[in-house]
Design a protein around this motif. Sequence first.
Motif, PDB file in Angstrom:
ATOM      1  N   PHE A  23     -33.079   1.917  -5.628  1.00  0.00           N
ATOM      2  CA  PHE A  23     -34.260   2.694  -5.288  1.00  0.00           C
ATOM      3  C   PHE A  23     -34.527   2.624  -3.785  1.00  0.00           C
ATOM      4  O   PHE A  23     -34.247   1.617  -3.127  1.00  0.00           O
ATOM      5  N   GLY A  24     -35.083   3.688  -3.251  1.00  0.00           N
ATOM      6  CA  GLY A  24     -35.446   3.742  -1.848  1.00  0.00           C
ATOM      7  C   GLY A  24     -36.562   4.746  -1.626  1.00  0.00           C
ATOM      8  O   GLY A  24     -37.195   5.215  -2.584  1.00  0.00           O
ATOM      9  N   ILE A  25     -36.806   5.092  -0.365  1.00  0.00           N
ATOM     10  CA  ILE A  25     -37.914   5.974   0.001  1.00  0.00           C
ATOM     11  C   ILE A  25     -37.413   7.012   0.986  1.00  0.00           C
ATOM     12  O   ILE A  25     -36.767   6.684   1.986  1.00  0.00           O
ATOM     13  N   ASP A  26     -37.710   8.269   0.701  1.00  0.00           N
ATOM     14  CA  ASP A  26     -37.384   9.366   1.599  1.00  0.00           C
ATOM     15  C   ASP A  26     -38.676   9.889   2.204  1.00  0.00           C
ATOM     16  O   ASP A  26     -39.636  10.190   1.487  1.00  0.00           O
ATOM     17  N   GLU A  50     -40.313   5.516   7.342  1.00  0.00           N
ATOM     18  CA  GLU A  50     -39.446   4.565   8.020  1.00  0.00           C
ATOM     19  C   GLU A  50     -39.842   3.145   7.614  1.00  0.00           C
ATOM     20  O   GLU A  50     -40.971   2.897   7.178  1.00  0.00           O
ATOM     21  N   GLU A  51     -38.911   2.223   7.754  1.00  0.00           N
ATOM     22  CA  GLU A  51     -39.152   0.849   7.308  1.00  0.00           C
ATOM     23  C   GLU A  51     -40.300   0.166   8.053  1.00  0.00           C
ATOM     24  O   GLU A  51     -40.929  -0.750   7.528  1.00  0.00           O
ATOM     25  N   THR A  75     -40.322  -6.363  -3.519  1.00  0.00           N
ATOM     26  CA  THR A  75     -40.885  -5.840  -2.276  1.00  0.00           C
ATOM     27  C   THR A  75     -39.747  -5.413  -1.360  1.00  0.00           C
ATOM     28  O   THR A  75     -38.604  -5.854  -1.503  1.00  0.00           O
ATOM     29  N   GLY A  76     -40.102  -4.551  -0.403  1.00  0.00           N
ATOM     30  CA  GLY A  76     -39.120  -4.100   0.566  1.00  0.00           C
ATOM     31  C   GLY A  76     -38.944  -2.593   0.529  1.00  0.00           C
ATOM     32  O   GLY A  76     -39.339  -1.921  -0.427  1.00  0.00           O
ATOM     33  N   PHE A  77     -38.347  -2.065   1.570  1.00  0.00           N
ATOM     34  CA  PHE A  77     -38.139  -0.620   1.673  1.00  0.00           C
ATOM     35  C   PHE A  77     -37.132  -0.146   0.624  1.00  0.00           C
ATOM     36  O   PHE A  77     -37.259   0.940   0.073  1.00  0.00           O
ATOM     37  N   PHE A  78     -36.146  -0.989   0.335  1.00  0.00           N
ATOM     38  CA  PHE A  78     -35.171  -0.716  -0.719  1.00  0.00           C
ATOM     39  C   PHE A  78     -35.339  -1.746  -1.827  1.00  0.00           C
ATOM     40  O   PHE A  78     -35.747  -2.883  -1.581  1.00  0.00           O
ATOM     41  N   LEU A  85     -44.429   2.684  -6.869  1.00  0.00           N
ATOM     42  CA  LEU A  85     -44.252   2.241  -5.485  1.00  0.00           C
ATOM     43  C   LEU A  85     -45.598   2.309  -4.775  1.00  0.00           C
ATOM     44  O   LEU A  85     -46.232   3.362  -4.755  1.00  0.00           O
ATOM     45  N   THR A  86     -46.027   1.193  -4.206  1.00  0.00           N
ATOM     46  CA  THR A  86     -47.262   1.149  -3.419  1.00  0.00           C
ATOM     47  C   THR A  86     -46.916   0.862  -1.967  1.00  0.00           C
ATOM     48  O   THR A  86     -46.215  -0.114  -1.674  1.00  0.00           O
ATOM     49  N   VAL A  87     -47.376   1.725  -1.065  1.00  0.00           N
ATOM     50  CA  VAL A  87     -47.131   1.569   0.370  1.00  0.00           C
ATOM     51  C   VAL A  87     -48.446   1.243   1.061  1.00  0.00           C
ATOM     52  O   VAL A  87     -49.418   2.004   0.956  1.00  0.00           O
TER      53      VAL A  87
END
Length: 293
Positions: free
Chosen positions: A88-91, A94-95, A111-114, A129-131
Amino acid sequence: MRRILTLLLACALLTILFAGCTGGNDEVSGDDLPGTGNENEKDSRGPFFITARGNRIYETETVVNEVITPGDREAPASRQRTSELLAFGIDGLEEDEGSFGWDFGDGTSDTGFFADHAYALPGIFTLSLTVDFGDGTSEKKSAVIYVNYHAEGKDTVSGIGCPGYDKINDDDYWEYLFPIGENAWNATVKTWADPSDSPAIPPTPPATGGDNDIALEACSPSGEVLGSSDGEKNKEKPSDEEVRLKQGKLGEPGDYIARIGCFDAGPLGHSYTNTGDVAYFFSITVNYYHKEE
C-alpha cells in the motif's frame, strides 16, 4: 454665494452617502478577500489516494490459499496457508507532508508513507489511512479489501462395500471444514479424478461395473445439506462433481463442511460400486468480491 454654499452642501451629502455604501473609511484588506493567497492550507492541497500494487484503489481483491491434507481435514487452523503481501502507498502526497497511520481492518495497523500487509483470513475488510498534516489538520481515506478463499487437496476414500453417507467404520466419506465469513458472495466445491487412478467408464445401464464413483455434499456449520452432486449424473466421469452455493445459502458464518465419499449399489438405489480405494482431487473456493451487473 448662495450657489456656492448649495454646491458645498450637496458635495457633503454625496460624501456621507458614499461612505455609508462602502462601509465608511475602513480599509478592505487582502485577508478579507477570497482567493488572495491566505486560504487554509487544507484547501490548497490537491486530492490524494490510497494505492495498492502501484494503482489507485477504492476497492481491491486478493486471496488466501490453503492446502488441505488428510491430517488436517477437520482442523483448518493447522493447515498450510499463504496470502499475498499487498503493498500500500499514497498517490498525491509527499512523505514530508505529514505522518501516516494505517488501519488494515483486521485488528492490525502500521505507520509510514508505505505499508505492506498480508491478510491471514478471508472476508471483507475496510482499510483506513489517516494523514496528520503539519498545520494541525488531518484527513482520512478508506478502501474496501475483498479477501477471497481457495483451498486444494488430494485424498482417498474406501470404495469397497461403501453404503453412502452412513460413515460406517469412518472410511466411507471424509469431511473437510472450510471457513465462510459474513457477506460471502458464493462458494464452489469441486472434485475430479486422480489421472493416475482414472475412472473406468461403467457399462450402460450401469448395474455392477464402474470405478472411482464418488459423490459430494456441501453443508452448513450446523450440518444442514445445502447442495449435493452425484456421479450418476455424469456417467463418463463419475468422480467429477461440483456444488455451487449462492449468497442466499451463505448467511451463517462459520466452518462449512465439504463431504466427499462413495455410494454403493443396492438398497440405496445407486448405480455404481467401486472395486477399490478411490483417489481424487478437490478444490474449495469462496468469493467475497463481485461486480454489480
